[in-house]
Design a protein around this motif. Structure first.
Motif, short mmCIF file in Angstrom:
data_model
loop_
_atom_site.label_atom_id
_atom_site.label_comp_id
_atom_site.label_asym_id
_atom_site.label_seq_id
_atom_site.Cartn_x
_atom_site.Cartn_y
_atom_site.Cartn_z
N ARG A 241 0.81 -1.22 0.00
CA ARG A 241 0.00 0.00 0.00
C ARG A 241 0.84 1.27 0.00
NH1 ARG A 241 -3.56 -0.85 5.19
NH2 ARG A 241 -1.55 -1.60 5.91
N SER A 242 2.10 1.17 0.42
CA SER A 242 2.91 2.37 0.59
C SER A 242 3.84 2.65 -0.59
CB SER A 242 3.75 2.23 1.87
OG SER A 242 2.93 2.07 2.99
N PHE A 243 3.60 1.98 -1.70
CA PHE A 243 4.49 2.13 -2.85
C PHE A 243 4.70 3.59 -3.22
CE2 PHE A 243 6.47 1.32 -6.84
CZ PHE A 243 5.94 2.22 -7.73
N SER A 244 3.66 4.36 -3.20
CA SER A 244 3.76 5.75 -3.66
C SER A 244 4.64 6.60 -2.75
CB SER A 244 2.37 6.38 -3.77
OG SER A 244 1.72 6.35 -2.53
N PHE A 245 5.03 6.09 -1.59
CA PHE A 245 5.90 6.85 -0.68
C PHE A 245 7.36 6.40 -0.76
CE2 PHE A 245 2.53 9.15 1.11
CZ PHE A 245 1.45 8.30 1.28
N TYR A 246 7.65 5.42 -1.60
CA TYR A 246 9.01 4.90 -1.69
C TYR A 246 9.76 5.51 -2.84
CZ TYR A 246 7.21 0.98 1.15
OH TYR A 246 6.65 0.21 2.12
N ALA A 247 11.04 5.82 -2.61
CA ALA A 247 11.92 6.06 -3.73
C ALA A 247 12.20 4.72 -4.40
CB ALA A 247 13.23 6.68 -3.25
N MET A 248 12.37 4.73 -5.71
CA MET A 248 12.57 3.50 -6.47
C MET A 248 13.82 3.62 -7.32
SD MET A 248 10.02 1.54 -5.62
CE MET A 248 10.15 0.28 -6.89
N GLY A 249 14.46 2.51 -7.53
CA GLY A 249 15.68 2.53 -8.33
C GLY A 249 15.78 1.34 -9.26
N TRP A 250 16.58 1.50 -10.28
CA TRP A 250 16.96 0.41 -11.17
C TRP A 250 18.48 0.24 -11.07
CZ3 TRP A 250 13.90 -2.88 -13.85
CH2 TRP A 250 12.57 -2.52 -14.07
N PHE A 251 18.89 -1.01 -10.96
CA PHE A 251 20.30 -1.37 -10.93
C PHE A 251 20.52 -2.47 -11.96
CE2 PHE A 251 21.83 0.76 -7.04
CZ PHE A 251 20.63 1.20 -6.53
N ARG A 252 21.77 -2.72 -12.27
CA ARG A 252 22.08 -3.82 -13.19
C ARG A 252 23.35 -4.52 -12.76
NH1 ARG A 252 23.60 -0.33 -18.67
NH2 ARG A 252 25.61 0.50 -17.92
N GLN A 253 23.44 -5.77 -13.17
CA GLN A 253 24.62 -6.55 -12.84
C GLN A 253 24.99 -7.42 -14.02
OE1 GLN A 253 24.28 -8.85 -9.21
NE2 GLN A 253 26.49 -8.99 -9.01
N ALA A 254 26.18 -7.18 -14.53
CA ALA A 254 26.72 -7.98 -15.63
C ALA A 254 27.52 -9.14 -15.05
CB ALA A 254 27.59 -7.11 -16.52
N PRO A 255 27.71 -10.20 -15.82
CA PRO A 255 28.47 -11.35 -15.31
C PRO A 255 29.87 -10.95 -14.84
CG PRO A 255 27.35 -11.94 -17.33
CD PRO A 255 27.16 -10.46 -17.16
N GLY A 256 30.22 -11.36 -13.64
CA GLY A 256 31.53 -11.08 -13.11
C GLY A 256 31.73 -9.67 -12.58
N LYS A 257 30.67 -8.88 -12.58
CA LYS A 257 30.78 -7.50 -12.11
C LYS A 257 29.84 -7.25 -10.94
CE LYS A 257 32.22 -5.47 -16.51
NZ LYS A 257 31.97 -4.37 -17.49
N GLU A 258 30.11 -6.18 -10.22
CA GLU A 258 29.25 -5.81 -9.11
C GLU A 258 27.97 -5.16 -9.62
OE1 GLU A 258 32.66 -5.01 -5.67
OE2 GLU A 258 31.36 -3.37 -6.36
N ARG A 259 26.95 -5.23 -8.78
CA ARG A 259 25.71 -4.56 -9.11
C ARG A 259 25.95 -3.05 -9.12
NH1 ARG A 259 20.32 -7.00 -6.53
NH2 ARG A 259 21.48 -8.80 -7.35
N GLU A 260 25.43 -2.38 -10.15
CA GLU A 260 25.67 -0.95 -10.27
C GLU A 260 24.38 -0.18 -10.46
OE1 GLU A 260 28.07 -0.03 -13.67
OE2 GLU A 260 26.58 -0.73 -15.11
N PHE A 261 24.43 1.04 -10.00
CA PHE A 261 23.29 1.96 -10.11
C PHE A 261 23.04 2.33 -11.57
CE2 PHE A 261 20.42 5.31 -9.18
CZ PHE A 261 20.80 6.42 -9.93
N VAL A 262 21.77 2.39 -11.93
CA VAL A 262 21.38 2.82 -13.28
C VAL A 262 20.55 4.10 -13.21
CG1 VAL A 262 20.04 2.24 -15.33
CG2 VAL A 262 21.43 0.48 -14.19
N ALA A 263 19.46 4.06 -12.46
CA ALA A 263 18.56 5.21 -12.39
C ALA A 263 17.71 5.10 -11.13
CB ALA A 263 17.67 5.28 -13.62
#
Length: 125
Positions: free
Chosen positions: A27-49
């Motif tokens: 129910r509280s989705f509209s109060f959350y900041a949201m993000g997209w991240f990505r992770q390529a093979p062998g690499k750390e997860r990184e921020f996208v947007a």
């Protein structure tokens, strides 16, 4: 608790576009900041947007600025990532994440408490 489910990934040629979606429960989705991240093979997860709860503030990684656009529809509990001008180096699993502790978006992985299972994006050259 928040459950996140990503969709929209796939195989696309370089220069193509995809639109990723992230559907959220809770129910509280509209109060959350949201993000997209990505992770390529062998690499750390990184921020996208990331996007604030209202959608009024967005932030992007330098590598995707001008090509990716994050948006949200709070009425539908959904966050989107429009990806244009795809490059082979964009190949990764893309994850949606929710940060219930703040309204403004963070670029840090550890700021986000809830994660989806990811959707694969593969860009062929």
């Amino acid at each position: 608790q928040v459950q996140l489910v990503e969709s929209g990934g796939g195989l696309v040629q370089a220069g193509g576009s995809l639109r990723l979606s992230c559907s959220a429960s809770g129910r509280s989705f509209s109060f959350y900041a949201m993000g997209w991240f990505r992770q390529a093979p062998g690499k750390e997860r990184e921020f996208v947007a990331a996007i604030s709860w209202s959608g009024g503030t967005t932030d992007y990684a330098a590598s995707v600025k001008g090509r990716f656009t994050i948006s949200r529809d709070n009425a539908k509990n959904t966050v989107f990532l429009q990806i244009n001008s795809l490059k082979p180096e964009d190949t990764a699993v893309y994850y949606c994440a929710a940060d219930p502790s703040r309204a403004t978006p963070s670029t840090f992985v550890h700021a986000y408490a809830y994660w989806g299972q990811g959707t694969q994006v593969t860009v062929s050259s």
